[in-house]
Enzyme design. Structure first.
Site, short mmCIF file in Angstrom:
data_model
loop_
_atom_site.label_atom_id
_atom_site.label_comp_id
_atom_site.label_asym_id
_atom_site.label_seq_id
_atom_site.Cartn_x
_atom_site.Cartn_y
_atom_site.Cartn_z
N ASP A 74 0.71 -1.30 -0.01
CA ASP A 74 0.05 -0.12 0.17
C ASP A 74 0.94 1.19 0.23
O ASP A 74 1.88 1.34 0.90
CB ASP A 74 -0.82 0.06 1.11
CG ASP A 74 -1.87 1.10 1.21
OD1 ASP A 74 -1.90 2.06 0.51
OD2 ASP A 74 -2.70 1.29 2.28
N ASP A 99 -3.51 2.34 -5.65
CA ASP A 99 -2.09 2.14 -4.97
C ASP A 99 -2.00 0.86 -3.82
O ASP A 99 -1.17 1.02 -3.32
CB ASP A 99 -1.94 3.30 -3.96
CG ASP A 99 -2.63 3.52 -2.81
OD1 ASP A 99 -3.97 2.87 -2.83
OD2 ASP A 99 -2.50 3.81 -1.60
N GLU A 100 -3.02 0.01 -4.02
CA GLU A 100 -2.83 -1.07 -3.12
C GLU A 100 -3.16 -2.63 -3.81
O GLU A 100 -3.88 -2.68 -4.77
CB GLU A 100 -4.15 -0.91 -2.11
CG GLU A 100 -4.04 -1.10 -0.78
CD GLU A 100 -5.06 -0.62 -0.01
OE1 GLU A 100 -5.73 -1.92 0.57
OE2 GLU A 100 -5.69 0.22 -0.02
P1 TTP Z 1 -5.50 4.84 1.06
O1 TTP Z 1 -4.31 3.85 0.58
O2 TTP Z 1 -6.50 4.53 1.57
O3 TTP Z 1 -4.73 6.15 1.67
P2 TTP Z 1 -3.30 6.89 1.29
O4 TTP Z 1 -2.36 6.08 0.34
O5 TTP Z 1 -3.69 8.30 0.98
O6 TTP Z 1 -2.74 6.61 2.68
P3 TTP Z 1 -2.08 5.59 3.65
O7 TTP Z 1 -2.13 4.57 2.59
O8 TTP Z 1 -0.63 5.92 3.75
O9 TTP Z 1 -2.80 5.58 4.74
O10 TTP Z 1 -6.00 5.32 -0.48
C1 TTP Z 1 -5.14 5.50 -1.53
C2 TTP Z 1 -5.53 7.00 -2.32
O11 TTP Z 1 -6.94 6.83 -2.72
C3 TTP Z 1 -5.57 8.19 -1.48
O12 TTP Z 1 -4.08 8.57 -1.92
C4 TTP Z 1 -6.54 9.05 -2.09
C5 TTP Z 1 -7.50 7.95 -2.63
N1 TTP Z 1 -8.70 8.30 -1.54
C6 TTP Z 1 -9.76 9.10 -2.00
O13 TTP Z 1 -9.64 9.87 -2.99
N2 TTP Z 1 -10.75 9.15 -1.11
C7 TTP Z 1 -10.89 8.37 -0.02
O14 TTP Z 1 -11.93 8.45 0.98
C8 TTP Z 1 -9.60 7.39 0.36
C9 TTP Z 1 -9.64 6.56 1.59
C10 TTP Z 1 -8.74 7.41 -0.63
MG MG Z 2 -2.33 3.90 0.69
#
Ligand code: TTP
Ligand code: MG
Length: 358
Positions: free
Chosen positions: A11, A105-106
């Site tokens: 992630d 991203d995951e």
């Molecule tokens: P996540 O992997 O949930 O969050 P992140 O990568 O920003 O942070 P981390 O993993 O370090 O906790 O989500 C990935 C991307 O998806 C995030 O950068 C932006 C997008 N996203 C949204 O647009 N809205 C949302 O509600 C969420 C959770 C994510």
């Molecule tokens: Mg992330």
């Protein structure tokens, strides 16, 4: 000897906002969010500086500004996120084709067998993190375990730039101390109900009888029961695989004779062939669907050994199938043709029962 799968969950850290910081280093060190800075705007994601103020994804921008007056808001660049996503997926596929993307991203990777023959999943996770950094300039966090549930929890455990391994022998210890909020499938509401039952961590969850959990949480009760015991056999499912390609047509006037129907099958088959070519789909079964004017429906199918590709063959098989259809007491309002039974594609395997040493 019990054997286990090797699953990695990757992630990216604060994904959108990290890309923006990389592309505009002046943002570094400031609390930054990606999102629309209007009265109805929401936060897509916040960098770690902004998170310190309590700012997080899906929060109203107005709230974010209130919590963090120095907040910097930047607009997102979706095409860049997609580009990075493509780059990290290319890296994943150097190790395995058993990759299940969860979002841009995951992803989960099943590296039980991997293309490089690396025995330790932890080494693969390290390598992937390093290569992501070199290729994109961004950090990712990785979780390594023998199942999806624990790999995902683990990747979140030491964020950002984290690497966490939950070895099968340590799984129960790890789960015991895990707060229920971290369990897959536990949202705010479920967590509250668990707390009401006196369940705050994995150890307390494991003490709950299955009956109580299914009564309280329905089907998920069984899932929680298993998770508390470190059991999660969900396979890593590779990119969405198309199962069939079809085309159907509803007629302005119902059809009553085989001749009429055969005639109508020609444009349907022609469109089907176009769609098969466009999607590069190959299957060896043909299904004829017939809907009668009373909305009753029937299907007839043919399965061969080679791909059904050409207009001639599809029409020939469709004609055979049509002759099996009973049109004695009802006219027909719709006909459809579908090619299915795809040939197995390389790298696509959904077998959860793999057995290898861990
Ligand atoms: P996540 O992997 O949930 O969050 P992140 O990568 O920003 O942070 P981390 O993993 O370090 O906790 O989500 C990935 C991307 O998806 C995030 O950068 C932006 C997008 N996203 C949204 O647009 N809205 C949302 O509600 C969420 C959770 C994510
Ligand atoms: Mg992330």
């Amino acid at each position: 000897m019990k054997t286990y799968r090797k699953i990695i969950h990757i992630d990216m850290d604060a994904f959108f906002v990290s890309v923006e910081e990389r592309d505009n280093p002046a943002l570094k060190g400031h609390p930054v969010v990606v999102g629309y800075d209007g009265p109805r705007g929401v936060v897509a994601t916040a960098n770690y500086e902004a998170r310190r103020y309590g700012v997080h994804s899906a929060m109203a921008m107005a709230t974010a500004h209130r919590l963090c007056p120095k907040l910097v808001v930047v607009e997102g660049h979706y095409s860049r996120y997609k580009e990075v996503s493509g780059q990290i997926h290319a890296i994943f596929h150097d190790y395995t084709d058993l990759v299940e993307p969860l979002s841009l991203d995951e992803a989960y990777l099943d590296v039980t067998e991997n293309k490089k023959g690396i025995p330790l999943a932890m080494d693969i996770a390290k390598e992937i993190k390093q290569r992501i950094l070199e290729r994109t300039g961004l950090t990712a966090s990785a979780g390594v375990s023998y199942c999806k549930f624990l790999a995902k929890v683990a990747s979140d455990f030491r964020k950002p730039n984290g690497l966490c391994v939950v070895h099968p022998d340590k799984a129960i210890d790890f789960i015991d101390r895990l707060s229920v909020e971290r369990f897959w499938g536990v949202g705010e509401k479920t967590a509250e109900r668990m707390h009401a039952l006196g369940i705050y961590n994995g150890s307390q969850l494991r003490e709950m009888p299955l009956q109580t959990l299914t009564r309280e949480f329905g089907k998920m009760g069984r899932v929680f029961y298993d998770f508390a015991r470190g059991i999660d056999n969900r396979p890593v499912i590779t990119e969405w695989v198309r199962k069939s390609v079809g085309c159907e047509r509803t007629f302005a006037e119902d059809l009553t004779t085989y001749e009429e129907m055969l005639h109508e099958l020609t444009p349907i088959a022609s469109e089907l062939v176009r769609r098969l070519e466009k999607s590069r789909f190959e299957g060896r079964s043909l299904v004829l669907k017939v809907k009668y004017s009373n909305f009753r429906q029937t299907t007839h199918s043919y399965t061969g050994t080679t791909a059904l590709k050409t207009m001639e063959e599809i029409l020939w098989r469709a004609g055979d199938l049509l002759s099996e259809v009973d049109i004695s007491d009802c006219s027909v309002r719709l006909l459809g043709l579908t090619v299915t039974s795809p040939f197995p594609q390389p790298g696509v395997r959904n077998d959860p029962q793999l057995t290898f040493d861990w």
